[in-house]
Design an enzyme around this catalytic site. Sequence first.
Site, PDB file in Angstrom:
ATOM      1  N   ASN A  82       0.850  -1.179   0.000  1.00  0.00           N
ATOM      2  CA  ASN A  82       0.000   0.000   0.000  1.00  0.00           C
ATOM      3  C   ASN A  82       0.891   1.235   0.000  1.00  0.00           C
ATOM      4  O   ASN A  82       1.818   1.341   0.796  1.00  0.00           O
ATOM      5  CB  ASN A  82      -0.905  -0.005   1.235  1.00  0.00           C
ATOM      6  CG  ASN A  82      -1.939  -1.116   1.185  1.00  0.00           C
ATOM      7  OD1 ASN A  82      -2.498  -1.376   0.128  1.00  0.00           O
ATOM      8  ND2 ASN A  82      -2.178  -1.769   2.305  1.00  0.00           N
ATOM      9  N   GLY A  88      -4.805   3.354   1.447  1.00  0.00           N
ATOM     10  CA  GLY A  88      -5.120   2.980   2.828  1.00  0.00           C
ATOM     11  C   GLY A  88      -3.890   2.657   3.655  1.00  0.00           C
ATOM     12  O   GLY A  88      -3.999   2.064   4.729  1.00  0.00           O
ATOM     13  N   HIS A  95       6.594  -1.121   3.586  1.00  0.00           N
ATOM     14  CA  HIS A  95       6.448  -2.528   3.939  1.00  0.00           C
ATOM     15  C   HIS A  95       5.698  -3.258   2.836  1.00  0.00           C
ATOM     16  O   HIS A  95       4.819  -2.686   2.184  1.00  0.00           O
ATOM     17  CB  HIS A  95       5.719  -2.710   5.278  1.00  0.00           C
ATOM     18  CG  HIS A  95       4.403  -2.016   5.371  1.00  0.00           C
ATOM     19  ND1 HIS A  95       4.297  -0.666   5.606  1.00  0.00           N
ATOM     20  CD2 HIS A  95       3.125  -2.474   5.249  1.00  0.00           C
ATOM     21  CE1 HIS A  95       3.018  -0.326   5.634  1.00  0.00           C
ATOM     22  NE2 HIS A  95       2.277  -1.403   5.407  1.00  0.00           N
TER      23      HIS A  95
END
Length: 118
Positions: A82, A88, A95
Amino acid sequence: MNIFERIVSGEIPCNKVLENDDFLAFHDISPRAPIHILVIPKKCYENFQVTPPEVMVGLSSFIKEVAVKMGLDKTGYRLVCNCGENSGQEVMHLHFHILGGTKLPWDNTNGANTHDKF
Ligand code: 5GP
């Protein structure tokens, strides 16, 4: 410090999967699949968009090592990253989510109604 930096420093514990000098992999605290691992660089980059390409070289090798360690190289897995507000992204530290351990559904992954116009 963001939550992942606190995990890297050892201040907050994690369920570690694999680690080397530059990267860390650990189980997500609220798994969305039978296997749900987060892979991070120890150095903080806010998101994928601002991460130098040379970091991604090491990170992609490390992700493959994690997949092998978990047997996911044989069964398959999904990688999710993301990036930024519309995705979001909650933790502002690059990550990758490694998701696996079952056949993963592909519909409803973007939260959009199929009749929405893009
Ligand atoms: P994002 O929405 O930013 O792509 O994903 C952040 C992920 O970090 C979420 O899946 C969330 O469950 C996970 N997470 C947040 N805080 C912690 C924590 O303290 N420990 C672990 N292991 N995972 C966390």
